[in-house]
Design a protein around this motif. Structure first.
Motif, short mmCIF file in Angstrom:
data_model
loop_
_atom_site.label_atom_id
_atom_site.label_comp_id
_atom_site.label_asym_id
_atom_site.label_seq_id
_atom_site.Cartn_x
_atom_site.Cartn_y
_atom_site.Cartn_z
N PRO A 133 0.46 10.58 -9.26
CA PRO A 133 -0.27 9.36 -9.61
C PRO A 133 -0.19 8.31 -8.49
O PRO A 133 0.84 8.17 -7.83
CB PRO A 133 0.46 8.87 -10.86
N PHE A 134 -1.32 7.60 -8.31
CA PHE A 134 -1.37 6.54 -7.32
C PHE A 134 -1.02 5.21 -7.98
O PHE A 134 -1.49 4.90 -9.08
CB PHE A 134 -2.78 6.45 -6.72
N LYS A 135 -0.18 4.44 -7.29
CA LYS A 135 0.25 3.14 -7.80
C LYS A 135 -0.10 2.04 -6.80
O LYS A 135 -0.16 2.28 -5.59
CB LYS A 135 1.76 3.15 -8.07
N ASP A 136 -0.32 0.86 -7.31
CA ASP A 136 -0.73 -0.28 -6.48
C ASP A 136 0.22 -0.46 -5.30
O ASP A 136 1.44 -0.52 -5.47
CB ASP A 136 -0.77 -1.54 -7.35
N HIS A 137 -0.35 -0.56 -4.11
CA HIS A 137 0.45 -0.61 -2.89
C HIS A 137 0.92 -2.02 -2.55
O HIS A 137 2.01 -2.20 -1.99
CB HIS A 137 -0.36 -0.03 -1.74
N ILE A 138 0.10 -3.03 -2.87
CA ILE A 138 0.46 -4.40 -2.47
C ILE A 138 0.44 -5.41 -3.62
O ILE A 138 0.76 -6.58 -3.41
CB ILE A 138 -0.46 -4.91 -1.33
N GLY A 139 0.08 -4.97 -4.82
CA GLY A 139 0.12 -5.86 -5.98
C GLY A 139 -1.01 -6.86 -6.07
O GLY A 139 -1.01 -7.72 -6.96
N LYS A 140 -2.00 -6.73 -5.20
CA LYS A 140 -3.16 -7.62 -5.19
C LYS A 140 -4.24 -6.95 -4.35
O LYS A 140 -3.97 -5.98 -3.64
CB LYS A 140 -2.80 -8.98 -4.60
N PRO A 141 -5.48 -7.47 -4.41
CA PRO A 141 -6.52 -6.88 -3.57
C PRO A 141 -6.23 -7.09 -2.08
O PRO A 141 -5.68 -8.12 -1.67
CB PRO A 141 -7.78 -7.64 -4.00
N LEU A 142 -6.63 -6.13 -1.28
CA LEU A 142 -6.53 -6.25 0.17
C LEU A 142 -7.62 -7.18 0.68
O LEU A 142 -7.39 -7.99 1.59
CB LEU A 142 -6.68 -4.87 0.81
N VAL A 143 -8.81 -7.07 0.11
CA VAL A 143 -9.93 -7.96 0.42
C VAL A 143 -10.46 -8.50 -0.90
O VAL A 143 -10.92 -7.73 -1.74
CB VAL A 143 -11.06 -7.23 1.17
N ASP A 144 -10.38 -9.82 -1.10
CA ASP A 144 -10.77 -10.41 -2.38
C ASP A 144 -11.80 -11.51 -2.25
O ASP A 144 -12.06 -12.25 -3.20
CB ASP A 144 -9.54 -10.94 -3.11
N LYS A 145 -12.42 -11.61 -1.05
CA LYS A 145 -13.43 -12.65 -0.81
C LYS A 145 -14.64 -12.04 -0.11
O LYS A 145 -14.57 -10.95 0.46
CB LYS A 145 -12.86 -13.77 0.07
#
Length: 324
Positions: A133-145
């Motif tokens: 299973p893949f799990k979130d790597h950074i806990g937030k979007p890498l690009v969010d704008k």
């Protein structure tokens, strides 16, 4: 011997016989509505990571499929689930897979944000196995704008000849390229201080893809509307991943006798055989609903000048071909 046992043996023998007779992949290559396939080769296996094609609220996971010969495919259920990505709620789209060192990184779009005030964008998940299973790597979007007008969706990860990894992405007819950090947790500015460089070619809509062949950078993308029959794939060639990219033309489009809406693709290159395949989605001619898209594969051929020949979409698909 009991009659039920005889019937079972007969049915089993028939199934084996059919499997042995399967000479080509057929199209679609696996059942179900799946779109935006990203293909990769890991070890002796081919892998495909598609979008689960459904209404946005039901797009909360990603399945994957693996094969040793391009013909027989095994399904891996929910390799990514929003349960493991707290900020992602819906519209999990267009995965892009890459192996780096001993880990597998799955980039994805989520939430279909429409402006900079909404939560979502491009995320990164990590696993020790291609099956998750893949799990979130950074806990937030890498690009969010939004940058340069590009909606943060349809991400592709490109590894250049010098080992640098780039994120190439964008919807709403704009495409950006950005440098990934070594740990894939952030983006690194270019030497001029700019983080997002626009490389949008003529006709670009979404679904970018890039590869290198004979020292040239081939940049591919989708044109038209994804719900319509005019969805298609075009490409350009340059000497750098930054371009400039001058559009050459379309190489994948509908055949009204077979399927419509052929687009949003990826490429498989069997290096040992120097065989090239295009993996894409299309809409069966019996279907009109926008989400009724199926994943298919056909051969991709270059001419003596390195130009990609128009793809012939088929019902047969491709012949069996092992990685090694």
């Amino acid at each position: 011997m009991r009659k039920t046992t005889l019937l079972f043996l007969f049915a089993f023998t028939a199934i084996v016989a059919v499997a042995q007779q399967k000479k080509t992949s057929g199209n679609p290559i696996f059942p179900g509505w799946y779109a935006d396939p990203d293909a990769a080769v890991f070890g002796s296996d081919y892998w495909i990571y598609p979008t689960f094609s459904a209404v946005y609220e039901k797009q909360t996971f990603l399945d994957a499929f693996s094969s040793k010969d391009l013909v027989n495919w095994k399904k891996h259920d929910k390799v990514l689930d929003t349960v493991n990505v707290k900020w992602a709620k819906k519209a999990v789209w267009a995965p892009a897979i890459v192996k780096k060192d001993a880990a597998y990184y799955l980039f994805f779009g989520a939430n279909d944000i429409q402006n900079d005030n909404e939560i979502g964008g491009i995320g990164v998940a990590v696993s020790k196995s291609p099956s998750g299973p893949f799990k979130d790597h950074i806990g937030k979007p890498l690009v969010d704008k939004f940058h340069n007008g590009a909606q943060p969706i349809d991400q592709f990860v490109f590894k250049d000849k010098d080992g640098q990894y780039y994120l190439i992405y964008g919807g709403w007819s704009h495409c950006n390229i950005a440098k990934l950090s070594n740990d894939f947790k952030s983006l690194v500015p270019f030497k001029d201080g700019v983080t997002f460089k626009e490389i949008t070619p003529e006709g670009y809509v979404e679904g970018p893809y890039m590869f290198i062949r004979n020292g040239k950078y081939y940049f591919m993308w989708s044109e038209g509307g994804w719900t319509g029959p005019d969805y298609s794939v075009a490409y350009a060639v340059a000497d750098s991943p930054m371009g400039p990219f001058k559009r050459i033309g379309k190489i994948l489009k509908q055949d009204p006798k077979i399927a419509t809406g052929a687009g949003h693709h990826s490429i498989i290159h069997n290096e040992k055989k120097d065989a090239w395949y295009i993996v894409y989605h299309r809409r069966p001619i019996s279907e009109t609903h926008g989400n009724n898209r199926a994943t298919c594969i056909d051969e991709m051929v270059f001419d003596e000048n390195g130009l990609i020949q128009p793809i012939v979409i088929t019902n047969e698909g491709v012949k069996a071909q092992k990685v090694n």
